[in-house]
Scaffold this motif. Structure first.
Motif, PDB file in Angstrom:
ATOM      1  N   ALA A 318      -2.194   3.229   6.596  1.00 41.08           N
ATOM      2  CA  ALA A 318      -2.159   2.154   5.600  1.00 41.08           C
ATOM      3  C   ALA A 318      -0.765   1.552   5.488  1.00 41.08           C
ATOM      4  N   GLN A 319       0.256   2.401   5.518  1.00 42.40           N
ATOM      5  CA  GLN A 319       1.628   1.895   5.437  1.00 42.40           C
ATOM      6  C   GLN A 319       1.963   1.043   6.662  1.00 42.40           C
ATOM      7  N   SER A 320       1.510   1.463   7.844  1.00 42.79           N
ATOM      8  CA  SER A 320       1.759   0.687   9.062  1.00 42.79           C
ATOM      9  C   SER A 320       1.082  -0.678   8.989  1.00 42.79           C
ATOM     10  N   LEU A 321      -0.157  -0.707   8.492  1.00 36.02           N
ATOM     11  CA  LEU A 321      -0.893  -1.968   8.380  1.00 36.02           C
ATOM     12  C   LEU A 321      -0.253  -2.881   7.338  1.00 36.02           C
ATOM     13  N   ALA A 322       0.219  -2.293   6.229  1.00 36.63           N
ATOM     14  CA  ALA A 322       0.907  -3.094   5.216  1.00 36.63           C
ATOM     15  C   ALA A 322       2.184  -3.704   5.787  1.00 36.63           C
ATOM     16  N   ASN A 323       2.912  -2.908   6.578  1.00 36.10           N
ATOM     17  CA  ASN A 323       4.145  -3.387   7.185  1.00 36.10           C
ATOM     18  C   ASN A 323       3.871  -4.524   8.162  1.00 36.10           C
ATOM     19  N   ALA A 324       2.724  -4.475   8.846  1.00 35.40           N
ATOM     20  CA  ALA A 324       2.348  -5.547   9.765  1.00 35.40           C
ATOM     21  C   ALA A 324       2.110  -6.864   9.025  1.00 35.40           C
ATOM     22  N   ILE A 329       3.784  -0.182   0.788  1.00 34.70           N
ATOM     23  CA  ILE A 329       3.065   0.639  -0.193  1.00 34.70           C
ATOM     24  C   ILE A 329       4.063   1.580  -0.852  1.00 34.70           C
ATOM     25  N   GLU A 330       4.079   1.595  -2.190  1.00 38.24           N
ATOM     26  CA  GLU A 330       4.918   2.506  -2.961  1.00 38.24           C
ATOM     27  C   GLU A 330       4.020   3.355  -3.844  1.00 38.24           C
ATOM     28  N   PHE A 331       4.575   4.413  -4.432  1.00 36.63           N
ATOM     29  CA  PHE A 331       3.775   5.215  -5.347  1.00 36.63           C
ATOM     30  C   PHE A 331       4.644   5.870  -6.407  1.00 36.63           C
ATOM     31  N   GLN A 332       4.006   6.163  -7.533  1.00 34.50           N
ATOM     32  CA  GLN A 332       4.560   6.988  -8.605  1.00 34.50           C
ATOM     33  C   GLN A 332       3.475   7.980  -8.967  1.00 34.50           C
ATOM     34  N   SER A 333       3.833   9.236  -9.166  1.00 30.15           N
ATOM     35  CA  SER A 333       2.805  10.238  -9.422  1.00 30.15           C
ATOM     36  C   SER A 333       3.285  11.329 -10.359  1.00 30.15           C
ATOM     37  N   THR A 334       2.522  11.509 -11.421  1.00 35.48           N
ATOM     38  CA  THR A 334       2.627  12.671 -12.290  1.00 35.48           C
ATOM     39  C   THR A 334       1.204  13.128 -12.562  1.00 35.48           C
ATOM     40  N   PRO A 335       0.990  14.397 -12.920  1.00 33.67           N
ATOM     41  CA  PRO A 335      -0.377  14.836 -13.233  1.00 33.67           C
ATOM     42  C   PRO A 335      -0.995  13.951 -14.313  1.00 33.67           C
ATOM     43  N   ASP A 337      -1.553  10.683 -13.941  1.00 38.58           N
ATOM     44  CA  ASP A 337      -1.197   9.266 -13.750  1.00 38.58           C
ATOM     45  C   ASP A 337      -0.528   9.080 -12.386  1.00 38.58           C
ATOM     46  N   THR A 338      -1.333   8.712 -11.393  1.00 41.39           N
ATOM     47  CA  THR A 338      -0.824   8.415 -10.051  1.00 41.39           C
ATOM     48  C   THR A 338      -1.114   6.955  -9.743  1.00 41.39           C
ATOM     49  N   ARG A 339      -0.071   6.230  -9.293  1.00 42.60           N
ATOM     50  CA  ARG A 339      -0.208   4.798  -9.011  1.00 42.60           C
ATOM     51  C   ARG A 339       0.284   4.499  -7.599  1.00 42.60           C
ATOM     52  N   PHE A 340      -0.621   4.107  -6.734  1.00 38.81           N
ATOM     53  CA  PHE A 340      -0.246   3.594  -5.422  1.00 38.81           C
ATOM     54  C   PHE A 340      -0.253   2.071  -5.498  1.00 38.81           C
ATOM     55  N   THR A 341       0.857   1.461  -5.113  1.00 38.63           N
ATOM     56  CA  THR A 341       1.039   0.019  -5.267  1.00 38.63           C
ATOM     57  C   THR A 341       1.210  -0.636  -3.906  1.00 38.63           C
ATOM     58  N   LEU A 342       0.331  -1.568  -3.591  1.00 40.02           N
ATOM     59  CA  LEU A 342       0.441  -2.371  -2.378  1.00 40.02           C
ATOM     60  C   LEU A 342       1.106  -3.691  -2.748  1.00 40.02           C
TER      61      LEU A 342
END
Length: 350
Positions: A318-324, A329-335, A337-342
């Motif tokens: 997914a990161q490779s495709l986003a870079n193309a 893709i970034e993320f923040q994660s705690t138990p 509350d996890t957020r993956f951001t495109l």
């Protein structure tokens, strides 16, 4: 309030708030309005807690008012409706006239943007390193793998018994499975096909793909910005990116939880060392167990997975495709509350 002060403050990149003696909002400069997503017209006369609810800031304000001295606060984390979680260094200055308190000035120096740029550079460096390593390794594996499969096929034609040919069939099928795995590790090599797409149609397609296997106690919720324009992108690859993010979120929540699809637009956003006029901010948010601390630094590496049954290839691809797509893709994660951001630049339609 003097016009000269307003003109100077509005030209500053630093957020500036001016409070009355009773700590109500008297003035916000343009940067503060953008930061909090609200205007001085709406906020004038309101208590400062409407924008900054953190208790420690209240303590610093009271200390500055009592001592008539400048106070500072490092790395305050607060939430805005516009940008979400923001990290800033804060300086509180009492403004005195003839020794009497006239107003309180709050200056907000954002540091989360610099932290994000540093994180972005790290992610891109990781991506380039892993792509080079994996593609080199895949090339070295493919040649002997092809020879192994060909030898098994030749051997199969020489074996007299079906029972013995069953073993060569296993060798051939496992070689094919390994070939698929190597291709996935290498990432898609097909060219990007640009077309005009609606991002919410992509999300609806992903929802339909995953809805069949969703447990009854898992809820998918939507928080869309309907003003997002159509954008130029490869629809199939965008579906693959989002699908990988959503599948990971569903694994994290297990049999009970919530996954949120959220879309927003960011204006004049710095990404990949370039200012983009409009950027899509697509978040997949879950309230699952979170990403283990020991793999947070390498979550986009191939073969790294927080799931026992995962291959660890989904986020790497997914990161490779986003870079193309000149995205990230970034993320923040705690138990809980996890957020993956495109993040993808919104290119004008042709």
């Amino acid at each position: 309030m003097k016009t000269e002060f307003i003109d100077i403050a509005d030209a500053m990149a630093t957020g500036v708030l001016m409070l009355t003696q009773s700590l109500d909002i008297q003035y916000m400069n343009a940067s503060a309005e953008i930061l909090f997503g609200s205007s001085i017209r709406r906020m004038e006369g309101k208590p400062y807690q409407r924008l900054l609810k953190e208790d420690i800031l209240g303590w610093v304000l009271e200390k500055s008012v009592d001592t008539r001295e400048v106070q500072s606060l490092r790395e305050l984390h607060f939430t805005t409706s516009h940008d979400g979680i923001v990290i800033a260094d804060i300086v509180v200055s009492p403004m005195l006239i003839d020794g009497e308190l006239d107003a309180v000035l709050i200056e907000l120096y954002r540091i989360d943007q610099q932290l994000r740029i540093t994180q972005e550079e790290t992610l891109l460096s990781q991506l380039q390193t892993t792509q080079s390593l994996v593609r080199g390794m895949a090339h070295e594996i493919k040649n002997p793998l092809g020879g192994l499969r060909g030898a098994a096929q030749l051997l199969e034609t020489e074996l007299p018994s079906p029972e013995l040919r069953e073993y060569t069939s296993i060798i051939i099928s496992e070689a094919d499975r390994l070939q698929v795995l190597v291709d996935r590790m290498s990432g898609s090599q097909s060219p990007t096909i640009q077309e005009d797409i609606n991002i919410h149609e992509v999300l609806e397609r992903v929802r339909k793909l995953v809805s069949v296997d969703i447990p009854s106690k898992v809820n998918i919720r939507f928080d869309y910005d309907p003003s997002i324009p159509e954008m130029r992108a490869d629809k199939d690859k965008l579906i693959q990116i989002v699908l990988n993010m959503v599948v990971n979120a569903l694994k994290a929540v297990g049999n009970e939880g919530e996954v949120i699809f959220k879309t927003r637009v960011i204006r004049r956003f710095l990404m990949n060392q370039k200012i983009h006029r409009l950027v899509l901010k697509l978040q997949i948010i879950d309230n699952g167990v979170g990403i283990p601390e020991e793999i947070k630094d390498k979550v986009f590496f191939p073969m790294v997975s927080g799931s026992a049954d995962g291959t660890g290839l989904g986020l790497s691809i997914a990161q490779s495709l986003a870079n193309a797509h000149d995205g990230l893709i970034e993320f923040q994660s705690t138990p809980g509350d996890t957020r993956f951001t495109l993040l993808l630049p919104i290119q004008a339609q042709e």
